[in-house]
Design a protein around this motif. Structure first.
Motif, PDB file in Angstrom:
ATOM      1  N   TYR A   1     -55.094 -74.427 -35.672  1.00  0.00           N
ATOM      2  CA  TYR A   1     -55.131 -73.370 -34.663  1.00  0.00           C
ATOM      3  C   TYR A   1     -53.793 -73.292 -33.927  1.00  0.00           C
ATOM      4  O   TYR A   1     -53.244 -72.201 -33.731  1.00  0.00           O
ATOM      5  N   GLU A   2     -53.259 -74.427 -33.535  1.00  0.00           N
ATOM      6  CA  GLU A   2     -51.978 -74.463 -32.821  1.00  0.00           C
ATOM      7  C   GLU A   2     -50.838 -73.961 -33.703  1.00  0.00           C
ATOM      8  O   GLU A   2     -49.905 -73.321 -33.219  1.00  0.00           O
TER       9      GLU A   2
ATOM     10  N   LYS B   1     -48.117 -64.578 -31.399  1.00  0.00           N
ATOM     11  CA  LYS B   1     -48.024 -63.135 -31.607  1.00  0.00           C
ATOM     12  C   LYS B   1     -47.587 -62.762 -33.017  1.00  0.00           C
ATOM     13  O   LYS B   1     -47.682 -61.607 -33.400  1.00  0.00           O
TER      14      LYS B   1
ATOM     15  N   ASN C   1     -60.931 -66.118 -36.434  1.00  0.00           N
ATOM     16  CA  ASN C   1     -61.562 -66.691 -35.237  1.00  0.00           C
ATOM     17  C   ASN C   1     -62.691 -67.639 -35.626  1.00  0.00           C
ATOM     18  O   ASN C   1     -62.834 -68.712 -35.046  1.00  0.00           O
TER      19      ASN C   1
ATOM     20  N   THR D   1     -48.074 -63.090 -37.121  1.00  0.00           N
ATOM     21  CA  THR D   1     -48.976 -63.473 -38.204  1.00  0.00           C
ATOM     22  C   THR D   1     -48.184 -64.319 -39.204  1.00  0.00           C
ATOM     23  O   THR D   1     -47.046 -63.970 -39.538  1.00  0.00           O
TER      24      THR D   1
ATOM     25  N   LYS E   1     -59.337 -60.676 -38.440  1.00  0.00           N
ATOM     26  CA  LYS E   1     -59.310 -61.292 -37.115  1.00  0.00           C
ATOM     27  C   LYS E   1     -60.613 -62.043 -36.853  1.00  0.00           C
ATOM     28  O   LYS E   1     -60.602 -63.188 -36.388  1.00  0.00           O
TER      29      LYS E   1
ATOM     30  N   ARG F   1     -51.706 -69.797 -34.128  1.00  0.00           N
ATOM     31  CA  ARG F   1     -51.850 -68.887 -32.993  1.00  0.00           C
ATOM     32  C   ARG F   1     -50.479 -68.384 -32.526  1.00  0.00           C
ATOM     33  O   ARG F   1     -49.460 -69.012 -32.749  1.00  0.00           O
TER      34      ARG F   1
ATOM     35  N   LEU G   1     -60.990 -70.852 -37.165  1.00  0.00           N
ATOM     36  CA  LEU G   1     -60.188 -71.708 -36.283  1.00  0.00           C
ATOM     37  C   LEU G   1     -60.841 -72.047 -34.945  1.00  0.00           C
ATOM     38  O   LEU G   1     -60.445 -73.015 -34.298  1.00  0.00           O
ATOM     39  N   LYS G   2     -61.817 -71.237 -34.499  1.00  0.00           N
ATOM     40  CA  LYS G   2     -62.399 -71.453 -33.177  1.00  0.00           C
ATOM     41  C   LYS G   2     -63.874 -71.830 -33.214  1.00  0.00           C
ATOM     42  O   LYS G   2     -64.484 -71.981 -32.160  1.00  0.00           O
TER      43      LYS G   2
END
Length: 167
Positions: free
Chosen positions: A75-76, A81, A14, A83, A10, A79, A17-18
């Motif tokens: 990311y889109e 719920k 993150n 995987t 996780k 993302r 992608l972020k």
């Protein structure tokens, strides 16, 4: 070639992608299998860009788009719920970063000897693995740069607080 098994998936996703952590890499290819499958060829479609944009994108001699251009789209796609069932990203050092990396280690290889320096990220069967790779223009038994790239990749992960096991 080393395989880095990423412990905190996780946290890594993150960061991928972020954040801008991987933005300086080029994206050679990407595959994401979720509700449907996506396959991305990272080669620049020259016809898409005007002359100024194309000149800026290819100024360093690259034929691939930086990951920063794909990251928001990626990311889109990921993302939600669920995987993804499978993911693969092939990251490549830019020509400028290839030269800097080769100059930072004492192996005798030049940018003319190397056609690509890679990080391959794969998610399969619940495991997230980052694998190093080097592609040479000619055959060589000398693996000194491969070993140096493995060390540099491990340092990159460690310096950014990414926990991993090596196998």
């Amino acid at each position: 070639m080393k395989a880095f098994y990423l412990k905190d998936q996780k946290q890594f996703m993150n960061r991928l992608l972020k954040s801008e952590l991987f933005d300086h890499f080029l994206l050679a290819e990407a595959t994401i299998h979720g509700a449907i499958s996506y396959s991305v060829d990272g080669h620049i479609n020259r016809e898409f860009f005007d002359a100024e944009e194309l000149s800026e994108l290819t100024a360093g001699g690259s034929e691939y788009l930086p990951f920063s251009h794909f990251r928001p789209i990626c990311y889109e796609l990921i993302r939600g719920k669920h995987t993804p069932l499978y993911m693969k990203f092939v990251f490549l050092l830019s020509p400028a970063n290839t030269e800097k990396t080769l100059a930072s280690v004492d192996t005798g290889f030049t940018a003319g000897d190397v056609s690509g320096i890679f990080l391959n990220l794969t998610f399969r069967d619940g495991q997230l693995v980052l694998t190093t790779g080097v592609s040479y223009r000619t055959f060589t038994l000398d693996r000194s740069f491969d070993n140096a790239w493995d060390t540099l990749a491990a340092r990159f992960l460690s310096n950014h607080g990414i926990d991993f096991d090596v196998q």
